[in-house]
Design a protein around this motif. Structure first.
Motif, PDB file in Angstrom:
ATOM      1  N   PHE A 154       9.535  -0.835   3.966  1.00  0.00           N
ATOM      2  CA  PHE A 154       8.842   0.448   3.855  1.00  0.00           C
ATOM      3  C   PHE A 154       9.819   1.515   3.383  1.00  0.00           C
ATOM      4  CE2 PHE A 154       5.390  -0.291   7.373  1.00  0.00           C
ATOM      5  CZ  PHE A 154       5.033  -1.478   6.743  1.00  0.00           C
ATOM      6  N   THR A 155       9.297   2.474   2.638  1.00  0.00           N
ATOM      7  CA  THR A 155      10.112   3.595   2.171  1.00  0.00           C
ATOM      8  C   THR A 155       9.348   4.900   2.392  1.00  0.00           C
ATOM      9  OG1 THR A 155      11.143   2.234   0.457  1.00  0.00           O
ATOM     10  CG2 THR A 155      11.338   4.618   0.225  1.00  0.00           C
ATOM     11  N   LEU A 194       0.858  -1.178   0.000  1.00  0.00           N
ATOM     12  CA  LEU A 194       0.000   0.000   0.000  1.00  0.00           C
ATOM     13  C   LEU A 194       0.892   1.225   0.000  1.00  0.00           C
ATOM     14  CD1 LEU A 194      -2.663  -0.870   2.742  1.00  0.00           C
ATOM     15  CD2 LEU A 194      -3.129  -0.601   0.299  1.00  0.00           C
ATOM     16  N   ARG A 195       0.409   2.314  -0.565  1.00  0.00           N
ATOM     17  CA  ARG A 195       1.113   3.582  -0.457  1.00  0.00           C
ATOM     18  C   ARG A 195       0.248   4.546   0.336  1.00  0.00           C
ATOM     19  NH1 ARG A 195       3.253   7.928  -4.973  1.00  0.00           N
ATOM     20  NH2 ARG A 195       1.011   8.390  -5.098  1.00  0.00           N
ATOM     21  N   LEU A 196       0.739   4.950   1.486  1.00  0.00           N
ATOM     22  CA  LEU A 196       0.049   5.906   2.321  1.00  0.00           C
ATOM     23  C   LEU A 196       0.512   7.311   1.963  1.00  0.00           C
ATOM     24  CD1 LEU A 196       0.320   4.108   5.789  1.00  0.00           C
ATOM     25  CD2 LEU A 196      -1.278   3.697   3.895  1.00  0.00           C
ATOM     26  N   GLN A 223       5.588   4.175   1.333  1.00  0.00           N
ATOM     27  CA  GLN A 223       5.381   3.027   0.466  1.00  0.00           C
ATOM     28  C   GLN A 223       5.666   1.771   1.272  1.00  0.00           C
ATOM     29  OE1 GLN A 223       4.396   2.841  -2.996  1.00  0.00           O
ATOM     30  NE2 GLN A 223       4.137   0.731  -2.261  1.00  0.00           N
ATOM     31  N   THR A 224       4.646   0.937   1.407  1.00  0.00           N
ATOM     32  CA  THR A 224       4.813  -0.305   2.152  1.00  0.00           C
ATOM     33  C   THR A 224       4.823  -1.478   1.194  1.00  0.00           C
ATOM     34  OG1 THR A 224       2.458  -0.746   2.473  1.00  0.00           O
ATOM     35  CG2 THR A 224       3.490   0.753   4.041  1.00  0.00           C
ATOM     36  N   SER A 225       5.592  -2.500   1.534  1.00  0.00           N
ATOM     37  CA  SER A 225       5.618  -3.712   0.728  1.00  0.00           C
ATOM     38  C   SER A 225       5.864  -4.897   1.644  1.00  0.00           C
ATOM     39  CB  SER A 225       6.709  -3.624  -0.351  1.00  0.00           C
ATOM     40  OG  SER A 225       7.989  -3.530   0.249  1.00  0.00           O
ATOM     41  N   SER A 226       5.654  -6.098   1.109  1.00  0.00           N
ATOM     42  CA  SER A 226       5.819  -7.323   1.901  1.00  0.00           C
ATOM     43  C   SER A 226       5.112  -7.200   3.239  1.00  0.00           C
ATOM     44  CB  SER A 226       7.311  -7.614   2.118  1.00  0.00           C
ATOM     45  OG  SER A 226       7.974  -7.754   0.876  1.00  0.00           O
ATOM     46  N   THR A 258      16.669  10.002   6.227  1.00  0.00           N
ATOM     47  CA  THR A 258      15.547   9.131   6.566  1.00  0.00           C
ATOM     48  C   THR A 258      15.909   8.196   7.708  1.00  0.00           C
ATOM     49  OG1 THR A 258      16.200   7.555   4.855  1.00  0.00           O
ATOM     50  CG2 THR A 258      14.555   9.204   4.250  1.00  0.00           C
ATOM     51  N   TYR A 259      14.883   7.811   8.455  1.00  0.00           N
ATOM     52  CA  TYR A 259      15.034   6.921   9.601  1.00  0.00           C
ATOM     53  C   TYR A 259      13.941   5.858   9.516  1.00  0.00           C
ATOM     54  CZ  TYR A 259      17.354  11.146  11.440  1.00  0.00           C
ATOM     55  OH  TYR A 259      18.149  12.256  11.608  1.00  0.00           O
TER      56      TYR A 259
END
Length: 128
Positions: free
Chosen positions: A70-71, A18-20, A84-87, A60-61
């Motif tokens: 996540f990014t 999902l992308r928040l 941006q979340t993945s897995s 970034t942290y």
């Protein structure tokens, strides 16, 4: 007055993404820390990722639990923060909040008590 509005949450199966988004307005400082937190029922609010924008650039942290999955990023033109979340895993299920403060992120970026400006949250539910 700072206003933060999150969107992009939803229900996904494990392994999905999902992308928040967090639309920010009303801030005037040139250097600030923007962060994503999450809170599951009965648990404390925890820092997920943060982004510091200063004269020297962007830092970034990430929490250990989301590193590599996540990014966090920001679109300057749209004044929007992204996660941006993945897995995704079932344990990622939480309400996700955007937060902001007009100082650097520093070593306590993951502490919710260090932020005064918050969005209303967006729910992420991951099923197994």
């Amino acid at each position: 007055q700072v206003e933060l509005v999150e969107s992009g949450g939803g229900s996904v199966q494990a392994g999905g993404s999902l992308r928040l988004s967090c639309a920010a307005s009303g801030y005037t400082d040139s250097s600030y820390c923007m962060a994503w937190f999450r809170q599951a029922p009965g648990k404390e609010r925890e820092g997920v990722a943060a982004l510091f924008i200063g004269p020297a650039g962007t830092i970034t942290y990430y929490a250990d639990s989301v590193k590599g999955r996540f990014t966090i990023s920001r679109d300057y033109a749209k004044n929007t923060l992204y996660l941006q979340t993945s897995s995704l895993k079932p344990e990622d299920t939480s309400m996700y909040y955007c937060a902001m403060r007009p100082v650097g992120c520093g070593g306590n970026w993951y502490s919710a008590t260090q932020f005064n400006d918050w969005g209303q949250g967006t729910q992420v539910t991951v099923s197994s």
